[in-house]
Design a protein around this motif. Structure first.
Motif, PDB file in Angstrom:
ATOM      1  N   VAL A 251       9.885 -15.413 -18.434  1.00  4.95           N
ATOM      2  CA  VAL A 251      11.133 -15.126 -18.424  1.00  4.95           C
ATOM      3  C   VAL A 251      10.085 -13.919 -16.904  1.00  4.95           C
ATOM      4  CG1 VAL A 251       9.548 -14.041 -20.480  1.00  4.95           C
ATOM      5  CG2 VAL A 251      11.767 -12.824 -19.875  1.00  4.95           C
ATOM      6  N   ARG A 252      10.382 -13.809 -16.189  1.00  6.64           N
ATOM      7  CA  ARG A 252      10.434 -12.070 -15.377  1.00  6.64           C
ATOM      8  C   ARG A 252       8.677 -13.059 -14.531  1.00  6.64           C
ATOM      9  NH1 ARG A 252      14.433 -11.282 -12.500  1.00  6.64           N
ATOM     10  NH2 ARG A 252      15.849 -10.108 -13.431  1.00  6.64           N
ATOM     11  N   GLY A 253       8.474 -13.922 -14.949  1.00 11.64           N
ATOM     12  CA  GLY A 253       6.899 -13.952 -13.913  1.00 11.64           C
ATOM     13  C   GLY A 253       5.647 -14.711 -14.852  1.00 11.64           C
ATOM     14  N   ILE A 254       5.987 -14.442 -16.203  1.00 11.72           N
ATOM     15  CA  ILE A 254       5.031 -15.119 -17.728  1.00 11.72           C
ATOM     16  C   ILE A 254       5.781 -16.449 -17.943  1.00 11.72           C
ATOM     17  CG2 ILE A 254       3.585 -13.146 -17.415  1.00 11.72           C
ATOM     18  CD1 ILE A 254       4.741 -12.396 -20.158  1.00 11.72           C
ATOM     19  N   LEU A 255       5.362 -17.120 -19.341  1.00 12.81           N
ATOM     20  CA  LEU A 255       5.624 -17.775 -19.712  1.00 12.81           C
ATOM     21  C   LEU A 255       5.704 -17.125 -21.644  1.00 12.81           C
ATOM     22  CD1 LEU A 255       4.076 -21.089 -19.687  1.00 12.81           C
ATOM     23  CD2 LEU A 255       6.472 -20.990 -19.063  1.00 12.81           C
TER      24      LEU A 255
ATOM     25  N   LEU B  68       8.035  -6.707 -22.553  1.00 12.48           N
ATOM     26  CA  LEU B  68       8.557  -6.909 -21.552  1.00 12.48           C
ATOM     27  C   LEU B  68       9.012  -5.152 -21.493  1.00 12.48           C
ATOM     28  CD1 LEU B  68      11.487  -9.040 -24.104  1.00 12.48           C
ATOM     29  CD2 LEU B  68       9.930 -10.216 -21.428  1.00 12.48           C
ATOM     30  N   ARG B  69       9.251  -5.333 -19.874  1.00 12.20           N
ATOM     31  CA  ARG B  69       9.932  -3.842 -19.407  1.00 12.20           C
ATOM     32  C   ARG B  69      11.539  -4.003 -18.882  1.00 12.20           C
ATOM     33  NH1 ARG B  69      12.156  -0.048 -15.590  1.00 12.20           N
ATOM     34  NH2 ARG B  69      10.978   2.375 -16.254  1.00 12.20           N
ATOM     35  N   PHE B  70      12.274  -3.057 -19.693  1.00 12.58           N
ATOM     36  CA  PHE B  70      13.202  -2.582 -19.449  1.00 12.58           C
ATOM     37  C   PHE B  70      14.036  -1.729 -18.697  1.00 12.58           C
ATOM     38  CE2 PHE B  70      12.428  -5.385 -23.435  1.00 12.58           C
ATOM     39  CZ  PHE B  70      13.539  -6.176 -23.349  1.00 12.58           C
ATOM     40  N   THR B  71      14.830  -2.215 -18.048  1.00 13.42           N
ATOM     41  CA  THR B  71      15.461  -0.762 -17.034  1.00 13.42           C
ATOM     42  C   THR B  71      16.558   0.256 -17.015  1.00 13.42           C
ATOM     43  OG1 THR B  71      17.349  -2.042 -16.011  1.00 13.42           O
ATOM     44  CG2 THR B  71      15.448  -1.891 -14.665  1.00 13.42           C
ATOM     45  N   ALA B  72      17.196   1.324 -16.757  1.00 14.60           N
ATOM     46  CA  ALA B  72      17.836   1.885 -17.547  1.00 14.60           C
ATOM     47  C   ALA B  72      19.140   1.662 -18.359  1.00 14.60           C
ATOM     48  CB  ALA B  72      18.034   2.851 -17.036  1.00 14.60           C
TER      49      ALA B  72
ATOM     50  N   ASP C 150      12.712  -6.286 -15.795  1.00 23.51           N
ATOM     51  CA  ASP C 150      12.503  -6.100 -14.492  1.00 23.51           C
ATOM     52  C   ASP C 150      10.977  -7.013 -14.310  1.00 23.51           C
ATOM     53  OD1 ASP C 150      11.512  -2.436 -13.369  1.00 23.51           O
ATOM     54  OD2 ASP C 150      10.629  -4.040 -15.263  1.00 23.51           O
ATOM     55  N   ARG C 151      10.468  -6.784 -15.618  1.00 27.05           N
ATOM     56  CA  ARG C 151       9.191  -7.966 -15.424  1.00 27.05           C
ATOM     57  C   ARG C 151       9.070  -7.781 -17.323  1.00 27.05           C
ATOM     58  NH1 ARG C 151       4.071  -4.049 -15.523  1.00 27.05           N
ATOM     59  NH2 ARG C 151       4.663  -1.754 -15.753  1.00 27.05           N
ATOM     60  N   ALA C 152       8.283  -8.726 -17.010  1.00 29.69           N
ATOM     61  CA  ALA C 152       6.828  -8.950 -18.070  1.00 29.69           C
ATOM     62  C   ALA C 152       5.706  -9.376 -17.420  1.00 29.69           C
ATOM     63  CB  ALA C 152       7.635 -10.064 -18.796  1.00 29.69           C
ATOM     64  N   TYR C 153       4.664  -8.844 -18.740  1.00 32.80           N
ATOM     65  CA  TYR C 153       3.499  -9.446 -18.938  1.00 32.80           C
ATOM     66  C   TYR C 153       2.049  -9.337 -20.119  1.00 32.80           C
ATOM     67  CZ  TYR C 153       4.211  -4.279 -19.373  1.00 32.80           C
ATOM     68  OH  TYR C 153       4.445  -3.167 -19.209  1.00 32.80           O
ATOM     69  N   ARG C 154       0.986 -10.036 -19.692  1.00 36.28           N
ATOM     70  CA  ARG C 154       0.680  -9.694 -21.096  1.00 36.28           C
ATOM     71  C   ARG C 154       0.098  -8.581 -21.327  1.00 36.28           C
ATOM     72  NH1 ARG C 154       0.823 -13.572 -25.075  1.00 36.28           N
ATOM     73  NH2 ARG C 154      -1.576 -13.762 -24.723  1.00 36.28           N
TER      74      ARG C 154
END
Length: 385
Positions: free
Chosen positions: A74-78, A112-116, A121-125
């Motif tokens: 999901v957006r670059g990470i497992l 998980l970061r959500f737009t309006a 739009d991105r995921a990260y640890r």
């Protein structure tokens, strides 16, 4: 809404806690009935419809989607296995949902970061290499307290925005942590403990907003039957000495502390061993039971709430439901997952505007012990605020 309307199941406080230092096995509080009706049709959202294509039953007017699956990109990470406790944080015109990973050694937290418009739009640890990160709690200064549910577990303060490294706060105690809830009025953090004879704690930091130093206290009964907070002598819980929960003989005991949520002077917390939802009235220093195992909720676990006073309680097993408990005492399911009987529902948290509810099925349809089949959902609709 008057805050006192939440305390509708009887109160234990001054003169009402004469339980002789032991476990709260029942006694006076067990005789107190749970709230209101459990008829689903009587709930504020009406009855559940038949399950949809995702196997989820929802009320009329609500929808649901999957936002992440364990072991899938999901957006670059497992996305992590065994998703558990979670919370939402505002971020400009969007928002962030953080989720714990309840696995040993390689646990931690993902975001998980959500737009309006709700696009991811991105995921990260934001935390890695920790053990059995179960529940936790958000702070008023927008950090996430991730709690390790293991012997001598720690509380890690993490940054949902991914800019600062996580920090462990040893002064918050070394024990089998479950959830945390901040009380900005008294400037304390309430903590639950997932043990069959666990305690209910509060952490009093030296400086509000800085959790690095402070004192850990445990809820106790007085000789006169009231309640008091007493300091834990050694929060580090020495391996060969007395564990944290056994250092104060008058400490009250609870059957498996789970979720915790603070709002408007009341800290609600759940105990899975007896399927209860408790309310600690911080102003009155009184304890009551909001829900007492009447069959509508089975396996009470994570809990969240709204500004209007509604509580949302997730089930660990049971019917795989999230139930609402209204200030009027109505208990009703607002969602039920079908075909995932070997899982549990974790991490309920509302988006900042209250229109979306995030949660996870820890083991999903696979039901695997490692949680590799976990599913994280977003439920949308006309939630009461």
């Amino acid at each position: 809404m008057e805050r006192r309307t939440l305390l509708r199941a009887g109160t234990a406080g001054a003169g009402a806690v004469a339980l002789a230092g032991g476990l709260w096995q029942g006694a006076a509080l067990a005789a107190t009935p749970g709230p209101g009706t459990t008829n689903a049709a009587a709930g504020p959202y009406g009855p559940l419809l038949p399950p949809n294509g995702l196997g989820v039953a929802l009320p009329e007017g609500f929808s649901i989607r999957v936002v992440a699956r364990s072991s899938q990109w999901v957006r670059g990470i497992l996305w992590h296995p065994a998703p558990d406790g979670g919370a939402c944080f505002p971020d400009g015109d969007g928002w962030i949902y953080v989720s714990n990973s309840e696995v040993p050694l390689v646990g931690g937290v993902s975001a998980l970061r959500f737009t309006a418009d709700g696009t991811i739009d991105r995921a990260y640890r934001i935390l890695s290499g920790t053990t059995l990160n179960c529940a936790g709690g958000a702070t008023p200064w927008h950090t996430w307290l991730s709690c390790e549910e293991t012997f001598r577990g720690k509380v890690f303060e993490t940054d949902p925005y991914g800019k600062r490294s996580a920090v462990a706060h040893g002064a918050m105690g070394r024990f089998k942590h479950e959830a945390a809830a901040c009380d900005p009025d008294r400037r304390v953090v309430y903590l639950t403990e997932d043990e069959s004879d666990g305690c209910f704690y509060r952490y009093v930091p030296d400086t509000w907003g800085d959790l690095s130093r402070g004192r850990l206290e445990v809820l106790c009964e007085t000789s006169g039957g009231g309640l008091r907070w007493e300091r834990i002598p050694d929060p580090s819980g020495p391996v060969f000495g007395r564990q944290t929960r056994n250092q104060v003989s008058s400490a009250l005991r609870f059957r498996g502390g789970e979720g915790c949520h603070y709002h408007n002077g009341v800290a609600h917390f759940t105990t899975k061993g007896d399927d209860r939802v408790w309310a600690y009235d911080a102003e009155a220093n009184a304890l009551s039971i909001v829900y007492d195992a009447d069959g509508s909720l089975d396996g009470v676990d994570n809990i969240t709430g709204t500004a209007g006073g509604d509580l949302y309680v997730a089930e660990d097993g049971g019917n795989m439901e999230i139930n609402i408990i209204t200030p009027e005492g109505v208990v009703a399911p607002i969602m039920r997952i079908h075909g995932q009987d070997r899982s549990e529902i974790c991490g309920p948290a509302f988006s900042p505007d209250g229109s979306r509810l995030y949660f996870s099925s820890q083991r999903g349809t696979a039901g695997d012990a490692a949680g590799l089949g976990g599913i994280t959902y977003e439920m949308s609709g006309p939630f009461r605020r």
